[in-house]
Scaffold this motif. Structure first.
Motif, PDB file in Angstrom:
ATOM      1  N   THR A 119      -8.109  62.062  60.976  1.00 28.04           N
ATOM      2  CA  THR A 119      -8.117  62.199  62.379  1.00 28.04           C
ATOM      3  C   THR A 119      -6.812  61.153  62.933  1.00 28.04           C
ATOM      4  O   THR A 119      -6.081  61.651  63.453  1.00 28.04           O
ATOM      5  CB  THR A 119      -9.216  61.651  63.327  1.00 28.04           C
ATOM      6  N   LYS A 123      -3.491  62.216  64.147  1.00 25.90           N
ATOM      7  CA  LYS A 123      -2.642  61.620  65.682  1.00 25.90           C
ATOM      8  C   LYS A 123      -1.400  61.017  65.522  1.00 25.90           C
ATOM      9  O   LYS A 123      -0.535  61.363  66.426  1.00 25.90           O
ATOM     10  CB  LYS A 123      -3.702  60.626  66.037  1.00 25.90           C
ATOM     11  N   TYR A 133      -5.464  69.607  57.122  1.00 26.77           N
ATOM     12  CA  TYR A 133      -5.811  70.209  58.752  1.00 26.77           C
ATOM     13  C   TYR A 133      -7.143  71.351  58.625  1.00 26.77           C
ATOM     14  O   TYR A 133      -7.809  70.995  59.459  1.00 26.77           O
ATOM     15  CB  TYR A 133      -4.827  71.016  59.385  1.00 26.77           C
ATOM     16  N   ALA A 137     -10.523  70.343  60.533  1.00 28.82           N
ATOM     17  CA  ALA A 137     -11.241  71.197  61.344  1.00 28.82           C
ATOM     18  C   ALA A 137     -12.594  71.358  60.942  1.00 28.82           C
ATOM     19  O   ALA A 137     -13.323  71.583  61.933  1.00 28.82           O
ATOM     20  CB  ALA A 137     -10.227  72.554  61.347  1.00 28.82           C
ATOM     21  N   GLU A 140     -14.670  68.294  62.009  1.00 24.43           N
ATOM     22  CA  GLU A 140     -14.511  68.204  63.448  1.00 24.43           C
ATOM     23  C   GLU A 140     -15.675  69.300  63.988  1.00 24.43           C
ATOM     24  O   GLU A 140     -16.628  69.113  64.899  1.00 24.43           O
ATOM     25  CB  GLU A 140     -13.088  68.231  64.133  1.00 24.43           C
ATOM     26  N   ARG A 141     -15.691  70.357  63.445  1.00 26.20           N
ATOM     27  CA  ARG A 141     -16.743  71.387  63.725  1.00 26.20           C
ATOM     28  C   ARG A 141     -18.281  70.848  63.593  1.00 26.20           C
ATOM     29  O   ARG A 141     -19.029  71.237  64.310  1.00 26.20           O
ATOM     30  CB  ARG A 141     -16.571  72.648  63.226  1.00 26.20           C
ATOM     31  N   GLU A 145     -17.074  68.626  67.595  1.00 25.97           N
ATOM     32  CA  GLU A 145     -15.615  68.849  68.290  1.00 25.97           C
ATOM     33  C   GLU A 145     -15.059  70.205  68.004  1.00 25.97           C
ATOM     34  O   GLU A 145     -13.729  70.288  67.580  1.00 25.97           O
ATOM     35  CB  GLU A 145     -14.796  67.615  67.751  1.00 25.97           C
ATOM     36  N   ASP A 147     -13.087  72.152  70.194  1.00 24.66           N
ATOM     37  CA  ASP A 147     -11.697  72.389  70.551  1.00 24.66           C
ATOM     38  C   ASP A 147     -10.641  71.829  69.603  1.00 24.66           C
ATOM     39  O   ASP A 147      -9.862  72.075  69.327  1.00 24.66           O
ATOM     40  CB  ASP A 147     -11.506  71.562  72.110  1.00 24.66           C
ATOM     41  N   ALA A 148     -10.860  70.515  68.989  1.00 18.14           N
ATOM     42  CA  ALA A 148     -10.054  69.786  68.206  1.00 18.14           C
ATOM     43  C   ALA A 148     -10.215  70.663  67.117  1.00 18.14           C
ATOM     44  O   ALA A 148      -9.155  70.645  66.396  1.00 18.14           O
ATOM     45  CB  ALA A 148     -10.473  68.448  67.770  1.00 18.14           C
ATOM     46  N   GLY A 151      -7.939  73.911  67.295  1.00 16.58           N
ATOM     47  CA  GLY A 151      -6.429  73.385  67.254  1.00 16.58           C
ATOM     48  C   GLY A 151      -5.940  72.889  65.746  1.00 16.58           C
ATOM     49  O   GLY A 151      -4.780  73.254  65.433  1.00 16.58           O
ATOM     50  N   HIS A 152      -6.743  72.029  64.910  1.00 16.06           N
ATOM     51  CA  HIS A 152      -6.515  71.769  63.710  1.00 16.06           C
ATOM     52  C   HIS A 152      -6.460  72.737  62.726  1.00 16.06           C
ATOM     53  O   HIS A 152      -5.812  72.940  61.798  1.00 16.06           O
ATOM     54  CB  HIS A 152      -7.159  70.529  63.196  1.00 16.06           C
TER      55      HIS A 152
END
Length: 184
Positions: A119, A123, A133, A137, A140-141, A145, A147-148, A151-152
């Motif tokens: 992360t 950033k 990435y 992703a 984050e899932r 998270e 949306d993030a 995007g990733h």
């Protein structure tokens, strides 16, 4: 049979032999092989280099990173993590090493540490590989998270992936579709 033996002798003669590589050239070749997805070539070159005596400190450091990257791709996460942890400690500002270290952490079951590191690198726009990435992703899932993560995952498709395949491409697209808002 005789023709095969003659051909073998001909192609093994000095006329067809490759020039021996310098240590520097061999290290460069192994790094380029990894960057282009030629994992077998990188492994072969790194094995030869590991048998080389008298490597300079910088050459030894680069070789350790090559070996760690090979182990990462082969799924030997604990070995990769150990080697990369040493490199991260010696070069904390090297974002490439940090990127590979984060993936080794993830593969070794240390998702929270990997998530924090990936992360932070994302950033700073410091992730250079689609693999990183994609790992981010997925982490984050798991944390919800979405949306993030979407995007990733999209960004993963824009960057080089070491072991790119149609299956992985399909998996990432499916992942993105599952996380996309449903139209009513």
């Amino acid at each position: 049979m005789r023709n095969i033996v003659l051909l073998g002798l001909l192609f093994s003669s000095p006329l067809f032999a490759k020039e021996p590589l310098t240590v520097e050239a061999a290290i460069d070749d192994a790094e380029k092989a990894l960057d282009s997805g030629r994992i077998g070539d990188a492994i072969n070159e790194s094995e030869k280099l590991q048998r080389t005596h008298g490597l300079k400190k910088e050459e030894q450091s680069r070789l350790e990173v090559i070996v760690a990257r090979c182990k990462l791709v082969l799924g030997k996460y604990a070995e990769s993590e150990k080697l990369l942890a040493k490199r991260v400690k010696q070069s904390p500002d090297d974002t490439r090493v940090a990127e590979w270290y984060a993936r080794a952490l993830d593969g070794n079951g240390k998702g929270d540490a990997a998530l924090a590191l990936l992360t932070d690198l994302a950033k700073k726009d410091a992730l250079q590989e689609g693999d990183s990435y994609w790992a981010l992703a997925q982490l984050e899932r798991k944390k919800g998270e979405n949306d993030a993560a979407r995007g990733h995952a999209t960004k993963a498709l824009e960057k080089p992936i070491v072991l790119q395949s149609d299956e992985l491409d399909h998996e990432i697209h499916k992942f993105i579709d599952e996380l996309s808002p449903k139209k009513k």
